[in-house]
Design an enzyme around this catalytic site. Structure first.
Site, mmCIF file in Angstrom:
data_model
loop_
_atom_site.group_PDB
_atom_site.id
_atom_site.type_symbol
_atom_site.label_atom_id
_atom_site.label_comp_id
_atom_site.label_asym_id
_atom_site.label_seq_id
_atom_site.Cartn_x
_atom_site.Cartn_y
_atom_site.Cartn_z
ATOM 1 N N GLU A 58 -6.787 -7.607 -0.465
ATOM 2 C CA GLU A 58 -7.257 -7.688 0.922
ATOM 3 C C GLU A 58 -8.734 -7.320 0.932
ATOM 4 O O GLU A 58 -9.095 -6.211 0.550
ATOM 5 C CB GLU A 58 -6.485 -6.707 1.816
ATOM 6 N N GLU A 98 0.813 -1.228 0.000
ATOM 7 C CA GLU A 98 0.000 0.000 0.000
ATOM 8 C C GLU A 98 0.841 1.270 0.000
ATOM 9 O O GLU A 98 0.832 2.051 0.966
ATOM 10 C CB GLU A 98 -0.948 0.017 1.200
HETATM 11 C C1 GAL Z 1 -4.495 -2.577 5.081
HETATM 12 C C2 GAL Z 1 -3.087 -3.139 5.208
HETATM 13 C C3 GAL Z 1 -3.053 -4.388 6.039
HETATM 14 C C4 GAL Z 1 -3.876 -4.209 7.287
HETATM 15 C C5 GAL Z 1 -5.270 -3.826 6.904
HETATM 16 C C6 GAL Z 1 -6.193 -3.684 8.087
HETATM 17 O O1 GAL Z 1 -4.467 -1.214 4.815
HETATM 18 O O2 GAL Z 1 -2.521 -3.415 3.963
HETATM 19 O O3 GAL Z 1 -1.732 -4.693 6.372
HETATM 20 O O4 GAL Z 1 -3.289 -3.246 8.079
HETATM 21 O O5 GAL Z 1 -5.244 -2.619 6.239
HETATM 22 O O6 GAL Z 1 -7.483 -3.329 7.673
#
Ligand code: GAL
Length: 644
Positions: free
Chosen positions: A313, A142
């Site tokens: 994710e 990110e």
């Molecule tokens: C994203 C990140 C992850 C985790 C997640 C939690 O922004 O890539 O590592 O922190 O959020 O929602």
């Protein structure tokens, strides 16, 4: 195209004794992919130059032996503490000049040469070791999350000066391009140019814009170094996981160096944290997420990835980082996953496998609870895996259950241009509180979706425009030459404005006034911004909010302000909208534009959205009650899919 599922896993956070059981359960659940490694630098290299590969070798073995495909993340978003001893000045600095300290993540400045070299080293070592053992790579994690693109460090200042010198050649050219005669801001050497922070009042917007362009180039260059190292050592595809509404660098440019675009979709976190909607909207969708925000990013990353994109994710339950963190309605995890597939995702991975019982994210759900029992999302994923299984019998499925695993995304009939550079230009000179280019583009996107349309997000380069019946170009302050020519020549209907084509490449007001498109005799002669409590009504319904322009020229007015002045003008297939439309006006303007372009506006009930692929029609009901749409009863917070 096969649709697959995966999960993010942190073997370093768990006792090795449970890895094989975890892997077997992932496979049983129907997962194909597992992403690992992206935060594990302190375990891979506990001291400078001393690598401990044993545990990661075993983790890769356990996962691949179980039949999973590994996505390996490079760990450069979390440099270990010793890195700071090595490079005390590697930290990014905020706009007040304060270093952003150790103790979380992303604490590096993209311009720090010493840190970049250490990144080369760790990426090389990992690629040498795993280049032929894993199925895909993710670079860093990110870029830009936690506001980390812009850095006001000494390293950034020095790199900025070099960038300016390469771009402008002479300081006289820079002075001229920026208009530095104004307020005696002229420089006599590049070494006198500081970063645009800590000025007494606002800095020159050209200075701000140049700094943002520079900062974006630094991200691309940082990523490109990893790409070059990986390409020489692995045949596997390379991806990055972008974050929602992070617009401080050009994702198209970074994406051009990669094979797959992916993004991290947290619908409930985003609704609270970055959609920017009013409280009533937030309350209505608190457990479902905004009806358009995820879809917008899905469509954006389809373009960034040149057709290949994933959700790396996916939120599986409450997150930990938004102002409020509710749990999703039952079934939402399945819903969000289908929505991604409807927009062309190849793969959706969940963040994360098991909820951590420690550290910053211990309140963040996983597919498993911290005690190893399934969380509510588990059943959603099990259902999805069944629905996606190629062996599943489509006839056995209820009508509302999506079943197929091989669809392709077709080109949408409507194109909407989104440009990072325009976002920076608006940020450099917004001219009114809270006005944002991203928000304007999202408003137009929402409206197109309320009217039942599937939309492609387009780059600002004018390529392939002829494929679209209607092209919308809101807020694009500077039109690149290629785009300008394409807009003039293509047969598509084109809706420009507000604030489109009114600046040159350096952010200077275009004189003669824009948009300056051959074929549309219209010039923006005045721009004003409006208080939230002073909208300007448009005849027939709706109003301009936030932004309004006065137009001159022979193009015919097709919408008028209450006092008769033009609100929108057009000539043939080219139209210019002279303000930021509220929902009522946007619906009128776009319904008209769609009809003129030969498309059929199909207004949908609130919270219902549609998406067409080449072979399917999806309806997504974001409401917490069932809704009827043309004879179909859409379940509450549910998905309806038909094959065509
Ligand atoms: C994203 C990140 C992850 C985790 C997640 C939690 O922004 O890539 O590592 O922190 O959020 O929602």
């Amino acid at each position: 195209m096969i649709r697959t599922l995966g999960v993010c896993y942190y073997p370093e956070q768990w006792d090795e004794a449970i890895w094989s059981r975890d892997a077997a359960r992932m496979v049983d659940l129907g997962l194909t992919w597992v992403r690992i490694g992206e935060f594990a630098w302190s375990r891979i290299e506990p001291e400078p130059g001393r690598y401990d590969w044993g545990w990661l070798d075993r983790a890769v073995d356990v996962l691949t032996d179980a039949g999973l495909r590994v996505v390996m993340g490079t760990p450069t978003a979390t440099p270990p503490r010793w890195m700071l001893d090595r490079h005390p000045d590697m930290l990014a600095c905020d706009a007040d000049g304060r270093p952003r300290g150790f103790g979380s993540r992303r604490h590096y400045c993209f311009s720090h040469a010493g840190y970049a070299k250490d990144c080369d080293r760790i990426v090389t070592a990992m690629a040498d070791r795993y280049g032929h053992r894993v199925a895909a790579w993710q670079t860093d994690n990110e870029y830009g999350c936690h506001d980390t693109v812009l850095s006001y460090s000494d390293a950034a200042r020095d790199a900025f000066r070099a960038w300016l010198s390469a771009r402008y050649g002479t300081v006289a050219a820079l002075n001229d391009a920026w208009g530095n005669v104004f307020w005696s801001m002229e420089y006599s050497s590049f070494d006198q140019v500081d970063l645009p922070n800590l000025t007494v009042t606002e800095p020159n917007p050209a200075h701000g814009l140049a700094f943002r362009r520079f900062s974006s180039d630094q991200v691309r260059a940082f990523n490109a170094r990893q790409v070059a190292i990986l390409r020489a050592r692995t045949p596997a595809p390379l991806a990055h996981n972008y974050m929602g509404r992070v617009t401080d660098f050009d994702h198209y440019a970074v994406g051009d160096d990669l094979d797959i675009a992916s993004w991290d979709s947290y619908p409930l976190g985003f609704l609270e944290d970055r959609v920017g909607a009013d409280p009533a909207h937030q309350a209505a969708y608190a457990r479902q997420g905004d009806p358009d925000f995820q879809a917008f990013h899905h469509d954006l990353y389809r373009t960034v990835g040149r057709g290949r994109w994933w959700v790396m994710e996916q939120q599986p339950g409450p997150v930990n980082w938004a102002p409020y963190n509710p749990a999703p309605l039952p079934g939402m995890v399945r819903f969000w996953t289908w929505e991604a597939f409807a927009h062309g995702a190849e793969t959706v991975c969940y963040f994360r496998w098991r909820q951590a019982p420690f550290a910053q994210e211990q309140m963040h759900a996983g597919l498993l609870r911290s005690d190893d029992a399934p969380s509510p999302a588990w059943q959603d994923v099990a259902t999805l895996a069944e629905e996606l299984a190629p062996s599943a019998d489509p006839k056995a499925a209820p009508a509302t259950t999506p079943k197929t695993a091989a669809q392709t995304t077709s080109r949408a009939p409507v194109g909407l241009i989104f440009d990072y550079d325009a976002e920076w230009a608006w940020t450099a000179q917004p001219q009114g509180r809270g006005l944002s280019y991203f928000a304007l583009v999202l408003d137009i996107y929402r409206c197109l979706r309320r009217l039942g349309q599937s939309v492609d997000i387009l780059r600002p380069d004018g390529r392939d425009l002829q494929e679209y019946s209607l092209v919308c170009v809101p807020g694009l302050m500077h039109l690149q030459d290629g785009l300008r020519q394409a807009l003039e020549m293509v047969p598509s209907h084109v809706l420009l404005g507000p604030r489109t084509g009114v600046r040159d490449r350096e952010g200077r007001t275009a004189v003669p006034f824009g948009p300056g498109l051959a074929g549309l005799d219209a010039r923006v002669t005045l721009s004003e911004t409006l208080r939230p409590d002073t909208p300007m009504a448009v005849d027939g319904g709706g109003a301009f909010v936030g932004w309004r322009e006065a137009l001159e020229g022979a193009a015919e007015a097709c919408f008028h302000l209450a006092d008769g002045r033009p609100a929108m003008v057009e000539t043939g297939r080219l139209a210019y909208l002279a303000g930021w439309p509220d929902d009522v006006l946007a619906d009128r303007v776009l319904a008209r534009g769609l009809a003129q372009a030969g498309l059929t506006p199909e207004p949908l009930p609130p919270g219902v959205r549609r998406r067409n692929t080449a072979t399917e029609r999806f309806w997504f009901n974001h409401n917490s009650e069932e809704v009827e749409v043309s004879g179909r009863i859409l379940p509450a917070a549910g998905v309806w899919r038909e094959e065509v």
